[in-house]
Design a protein around this motif. Structure first.
Motif, mmCIF file in Angstrom:
data_model
loop_
_atom_site.group_PDB
_atom_site.id
_atom_site.type_symbol
_atom_site.label_atom_id
_atom_site.label_comp_id
_atom_site.label_asym_id
_atom_site.label_seq_id
_atom_site.Cartn_x
_atom_site.Cartn_y
_atom_site.Cartn_z
ATOM 1 N N SER A 52 0.795 -1.221 0.000
ATOM 2 C CA SER A 52 0.000 0.000 0.000
ATOM 3 C C SER A 52 0.831 1.277 0.000
ATOM 4 N N THR A 53 2.121 1.166 0.291
ATOM 5 C CA THR A 53 2.962 2.352 0.339
ATOM 6 C C THR A 53 3.699 2.530 -0.978
ATOM 7 N N PHE A 54 3.391 3.616 -1.651
ATOM 8 C CA PHE A 54 4.050 3.985 -2.890
ATOM 9 C C PHE A 54 5.312 4.760 -2.536
ATOM 10 N N ILE A 55 6.461 4.267 -2.965
ATOM 11 C CA ILE A 55 7.719 4.953 -2.669
ATOM 12 C C ILE A 55 8.056 5.943 -3.777
ATOM 13 N N ASP A 56 8.168 5.450 -5.011
ATOM 14 C CA ASP A 56 8.429 6.349 -6.128
ATOM 15 C C ASP A 56 8.242 5.625 -7.448
ATOM 16 N N VAL A 57 8.303 6.404 -8.516
ATOM 17 C CA VAL A 57 8.354 5.875 -9.873
ATOM 18 C C VAL A 57 9.405 6.694 -10.594
ATOM 19 N N CYS A 58 10.254 6.014 -11.335
ATOM 20 C CA CYS A 58 11.322 6.708 -12.044
ATOM 21 C C CYS A 58 11.491 6.102 -13.432
ATOM 22 N N GLY A 59 12.333 6.701 -14.213
ATOM 23 C CA GLY A 59 12.583 6.221 -15.562
ATOM 24 C C GLY A 59 14.023 5.793 -15.724
ATOM 25 N N ALA A 60 14.272 5.014 -16.767
ATOM 26 C CA ALA A 60 15.622 4.631 -17.161
ATOM 27 C C ALA A 60 15.642 4.555 -18.683
ATOM 28 N N ASP A 61 16.758 4.919 -19.278
ATOM 29 C CA ASP A 61 16.869 4.994 -20.730
ATOM 30 C C ASP A 61 17.901 3.997 -21.234
#
Length: 194
Positions: A52-61
């Protein structure tokens, strides 16, 4: 069987073809999911598996891949004391479903991924730049982003105004020896003998 192995088994049996791969490393489970099923997998993790705990969302290329971008979600289950990483791949034109409806905290993280990488999120209520200037062109964290030919905006304290100037990326030559900077403090330190 460990708790992570049990979780991995439950997810692969419950979500089936939605999960492309699942691996365990350093006490965390990483799950790669189909882009079209990403929202359903995230909702299953939140509602059924207690992440239930959202920490983060990130991208990678990864520009050498056909689907060059990875969208990486990090979730935490306090009740299970476990973390999970969910990866979704996409290209420059195909959007990933926004997690904003599941976790409103995803708002600015998705805007950052859009601004820095150009990753599109469908269903996001306000997908616009968050870190770069309004008139900025390009996405600075892409590996093919040019390092020259752009202007930077900054406040000049001496002139008491915002100024625009060409980006200068000057760095003096530095000689790295790649040995421990803690000279003599660690056993086996090569610099200690000198």
């Amino acid at each position: 069987m460990s708790a992570l192995a049990e979780l991995q088994e439950r997810l692969t049996s419950a979500l089936g073809a939605s999960i492309l791969s699942a691996t365990q490393a350093t006490g965390e489970l990483t799950v790669v999911v189909r882009r079209d099923d990403s929202l359903a997998v995230l909702q299953h993790l939140r509602d059924i598996e207690s992440f239930s705990t959202f920490i983060d969302v990130c991208g990678a290329d990864y520009p050498e891949r056909a689907e060059r971008f990875e969208v990486v979600y990090h979730l935490l289950s306090m009740s299970k004391n476990a973390r999970i990483r969910v990866k979704v791949t996409t290209d420059e034109d195909t959007p990933v479903a926004s997690a904003f409806g599941l976790w409103p905290a995803a708002d600015w993280f998705e805007r950052e991924a859009f601004d820095m990488y150009g990753i599109l999120f469908s269903g996001h209520p306000d997908l616009r730049r968050i870190l770069t200037d309004y008139g900025f062109h390009g996405h600075p964290l892409r590996k093919d982003f040019p390092l020259t030919g752009y202007t930077e905006v900054r406040y000049d304290e001496a002139q008491k105004r915002v100024i625009y100037e060409p980006v200068k990326l000057v760095q003096e030559y530095r000689n790295f020896d790649f040995l421990s900077p803690w000279e003599g403090m660690l056993p086996g330190d090569e610099k200690a003998a000198e």
